[in-house]
Design an enzyme around this catalytic site. Structure first.
Site, PDB file in Angstrom:
ATOM      1  CG  HIS A  67     -37.478  63.718 -24.051  1.00 23.63           C
ATOM      2  ND1 HIS A  67     -37.622  65.087 -24.111  1.00 23.63           N
ATOM      3  CD2 HIS A  67     -36.187  63.483 -24.347  1.00 23.63           C
ATOM      4  CE1 HIS A  67     -36.481  65.630 -24.413  1.00 23.63           C
ATOM      5  NE2 HIS A  67     -35.574  64.686 -24.578  1.00 23.63           N
TER       6      HIS A  67
HETATM    7  P1  TYD Z   1     -31.889  63.510 -22.491  1.00 25.84           P
HETATM    8  O1  TYD Z   1     -32.524  64.843 -22.347  1.00 25.84           O
HETATM    9  O2  TYD Z   1     -32.773  62.304 -22.345  1.00 25.84           O
HETATM   10  O3  TYD Z   1     -31.109  63.420 -23.864  1.00 25.84           O
HETATM   11  P2  TYD Z   1     -31.653  63.410 -25.377  1.00 25.84           P
HETATM   12  O4  TYD Z   1     -33.023  63.997 -25.385  1.00 25.84           O
HETATM   13  O5  TYD Z   1     -30.675  64.232 -26.133  1.00 25.84           O
HETATM   14  O6  TYD Z   1     -31.638  62.008 -25.863  1.00 25.84           O
HETATM   15  O7  TYD Z   1     -30.690  63.435 -21.450  1.00 25.84           O
HETATM   16  C1  TYD Z   1     -29.769  62.344 -21.446  1.00 25.84           C
HETATM   17  C2  TYD Z   1     -29.197  62.240 -20.049  1.00 25.84           C
HETATM   18  O8  TYD Z   1     -28.470  63.431 -19.713  1.00 25.84           O
HETATM   19  C3  TYD Z   1     -30.245  62.037 -18.969  1.00 25.84           C
HETATM   20  O9  TYD Z   1     -29.728  61.115 -18.023  1.00 25.84           O
HETATM   21  C4  TYD Z   1     -30.375  63.390 -18.315  1.00 25.84           C
HETATM   22  C5  TYD Z   1     -29.014  64.012 -18.527  1.00 25.84           C
HETATM   23  N1  TYD Z   1     -29.058  65.479 -18.712  1.00 25.84           N
HETATM   24  C6  TYD Z   1     -28.581  66.311 -17.723  1.00 25.84           C
HETATM   25  O10 TYD Z   1     -28.102  65.856 -16.668  1.00 25.84           O
HETATM   26  N2  TYD Z   1     -28.630  67.658 -17.905  1.00 25.84           N
HETATM   27  C7  TYD Z   1     -29.142  68.210 -19.029  1.00 25.84           C
HETATM   28  O11 TYD Z   1     -29.179  69.473 -19.174  1.00 25.84           O
HETATM   29  C8  TYD Z   1     -29.654  67.341 -20.058  1.00 25.84           C
HETATM   30  C9  TYD Z   1     -30.240  67.882 -21.317  1.00 25.84           C
HETATM   31  C10 TYD Z   1     -29.594  65.983 -19.863  1.00 25.84           C
END
Ligand code: TYD
Length: 136
Positions: A53
């Site tokens: 992302h």
């Molecule tokens: P995501 O940012 O997509 O993780 P990564 O980039 O590490 O693969 O987040 C994964 C899940 O966690 C998504 O459902 C959103 C949630 N999340 C939160 O609730 N709070 C946060 O601060 C973060 C970073 C993610």
């Protein structure tokens, strides 16, 4: 090969070395944004892929607190892959940069210092949407 300085920037984290163990400090002047959130990835299974992302406005600073992992950075026209493997050097990822994290070593911990609280509206999660955002 893209110049990493155009997409991401490595920042040395000030440290106090000591035979009893080193101490690294992230405080308000270490990163070029106001710190609003810290989160970390841990217990990442071998072969896992994270990220995938871009953020519209948020900036992030990534540190391999333990172990190592790779970060693919993409500004829409150039890509660069870097390895984070030191707890005293972090990677600044500015807004509008697509990132993918993989190749996590056993026991790797990715600390993320962020410029804002979690907001799903700040994510671009589809690569085609990211590329389109660069065209407009
Ligand atoms: P995501 O940012 O997509 O993780 P990564 O980039 O590490 O693969 O987040 C994964 C899940 O966690 C998504 O459902 C959103 C949630 N999340 C939160 O609730 N709070 C946060 O601060 C973060 C970073 C993610």
């Amino acid at each position: 090969m893209a110049d990493i300085e155009q997409i991401g920037t490595f920042i040395a984290i000030p440290k106090i070395t000591d035979p009893r163990g080193n101490l690294a400090v992230i405080e308000k002047d270490t990163v070029p944004f106001e710190i609003k959130r810290i989160y970390y990835l841990y217990d990442v299974p071998s072969g896992a892929y994270r990220g995938g992302h871009a953020h519209i406005a948020q900036k992030e600073f990534l540190i391999a607190l333990s172990g190592s992992f790779d970060v693919l950075l993409d500004n829409g026209s150039e890509k660069e892959k870097v390895t984070l493997n030191r707890p005293d050097k972090g990677l600044l990822i500015r807004e509008g940069i697509w990132r993918e994290l993989d190749n996590f070593s056993s026991g790797a911990i990715c600390l993320v210092v962020s410029s804002d609280v979690y907001e799903e509206q700040d994510y671009i999660r589809e690569y085609t949407d990211f590329i389109n955002s660069k065209r407009t």
